[in-house]
Design an enzyme around this catalytic site. Structure first.
Site, PDB file in Angstrom:
ATOM      1  N   LEU A  42       0.858  -1.179   0.000  1.00 24.13           N
ATOM      2  CA  LEU A  42       0.000   0.000   0.000  1.00 24.13           C
ATOM      3  C   LEU A  42       0.896   1.231   0.000  1.00 24.13           C
ATOM      4  O   LEU A  42       1.957   1.236   0.621  1.00 24.13           O
ATOM      5  CB  LEU A  42      -0.897   0.037   1.247  1.00 24.13           C
ATOM      6  N   ASP A  43       0.450   2.270  -0.692  1.00 25.98           N
ATOM      7  CA  ASP A  43       1.208   3.520  -0.692  1.00 25.98           C
ATOM      8  C   ASP A  43       1.319   4.090   0.720  1.00 25.98           C
ATOM      9  O   ASP A  43       0.489   3.812   1.587  1.00 25.98           O
ATOM     10  CB  ASP A  43       0.512   4.564  -1.575  1.00 25.98           C
ATOM     11  N   PHE A  44       2.304   4.923   0.913  1.00 32.66           N
ATOM     12  CA  PHE A  44       2.523   5.621   2.185  1.00 32.66           C
ATOM     13  C   PHE A  44       1.241   6.309   2.657  1.00 32.66           C
ATOM     14  O   PHE A  44       0.864   6.232   3.834  1.00 32.66           O
ATOM     15  CB  PHE A  44       3.648   6.648   1.991  1.00 32.66           C
ATOM     16  N   THR A  95      -1.913   5.772   1.700  1.00 30.12           N
ATOM     17  CA  THR A  95      -3.127   4.946   1.660  1.00 30.12           C
ATOM     18  C   THR A  95      -3.268   4.153   2.951  1.00 30.12           C
ATOM     19  O   THR A  95      -2.301   3.575   3.449  1.00 30.12           O
ATOM     20  CB  THR A  95      -3.077   3.970   0.469  1.00 30.12           C
ATOM     21  N   ARG A 118      -4.929   6.050  -8.016  1.00 24.09           N
ATOM     22  CA  ARG A 118      -4.707   7.493  -7.956  1.00 24.09           C
ATOM     23  C   ARG A 118      -4.565   8.076  -9.361  1.00 24.09           C
ATOM     24  O   ARG A 118      -5.135   9.135  -9.675  1.00 24.09           O
ATOM     25  CB  ARG A 118      -3.466   7.799  -7.122  1.00 24.09           C
TER      26      ARG A 118
END
Length: 307
Positions: free
Chosen positions: A106-108, A110, A218
């Protein structure tokens, strides 16, 4: 030799421009942190800021908070890895690069569900599930503007943005002239609610990616013209006033033969939390099993967007 000098000057100008762009980006990122954490409603993550939703002999499924790295080479940095080590020191494997087998990323910025495999066998089973397209992931997002169509099928290949100032910061669609080699990326979208965020039009959506490219959701939403609320990078570093980026991994269905996983979190983007500043005006779909199934099976019943 004039052409040679002109070329050197052009390369130097571009390199200097990229450096200045990155310095400006870091300054704006620092400003975004100050706005959100010093002036706004965000509080820094803590070592205990983690929720375990599933724990078996084979897997842990946790809910990651926003603005938190999964792992890092800096032992002093707070990460999901550090939180897991604090909570389950007996499960940390020093033979692994980052002590735990993270089954996906997961992104930072998110938040939401993250699966950790507790053995090589469990990790292999998860990899097979992903490779065979058997994993269902659902995300919640609040986006800018009102989407006119209730359901969308987005098929836009994604690659790295090769401009030096954006390299390793942003991705790009195949339609971008600065994109590197692309991979297929597919997202399905269903509108849940239309309403207002800070008195401006916004839409809450349920997203189901069938591929797992970096920044896929995104970028696909940004390409539609409906950037996620609080997405600093894909708003060209302008959207820094929301207390967080409004993207959350909400449900994970992972049919491993070792342990069938079907876990979901609460909706973090409700009007009950005053930090969300979200006022729904129109509800089209609720978070029910019928809605998840509709999104999964909607292949022939939604509008398409292709590259």
């Amino acid at each position: 030799m004039l052409w040679w000098r002109a070329m050197v000057a052009m390369v130097a100008e571009r390199a200097l421009g990229a450096v200045l762009h990155r310095l400006a980006g870091r300054a704006l990122l620092r400003l975004c942190f100050i706005v959100r954490y010093k002036l706004g409603h965000s509080l820094p993550a803590t070592i205990d800021d983690i929720e375990i939703l599933h724990h078996s002999p084979h897997y842990i499924v946790l809910s990651k908070r926003y603005d938190l790295l999964i792992n890092s080479n800096d032992p002093n940095e707070l990460t999901v890895q550090a939180q897991l080590r604090h909570l389950f020191p007996h499960l940390a494997d020093k033979q692994l690069g980052h002590e735990f087998r993270f089954s996906h990323r997961l992104d930072f910025a998110t938040s939401g569900l993250l699966c950790i495999s507790l053995s090589k066998l469990a990790a292999k089973a998860v990899t097979k599930c992903f490779t065979r397209g058997q994993v269902d992931k659902y995300y919640l997002a609040l986006v800018r503007g009102h989407l006119s169509q209730e359901m969308l099928d987005i098929s836009l290949p994604i690659g790295d943005d090769m401009r030096p100032e954006w390299h390793k910061i942003k991705m790009a669609t195949a339609q971008n002239p600065y994109v590197g080699p692309c991979k297929v990326a597919h997202t399905r979208l269903l509108v849940l609610q239309r309403g207002l965020y800070c008195d401006y039009p916004a839409t809450k959506v349920l997203l189901k990616p069938s591929t797992g490219r970096r920044h896929q959701l995104r970028l696909h939403l940004s390409h539609l013209g409906h950037t996620i609320v609080g997405d600093f990078s894909y708003s060209n570093r302008r959207d820094m006033w929301p207390y967080r980026m409004f993207l959350h991994a909400h449900r994970l269905v992972l049919p491993s033969p070792l342990d069938y996983i079907d876990v979901q979190t609460k909706d973090p983007f409700t009007p009950e939390d005053p930090r969300n500043k979200w006022v729904p005006v129109e509800t089209l779909n609720a978070l029910t099993e019928e809605t998840y199934q509709r999104l999964k099976d909607a292949r022939h019943h939604c509008h398409g967007m292709n590259s």
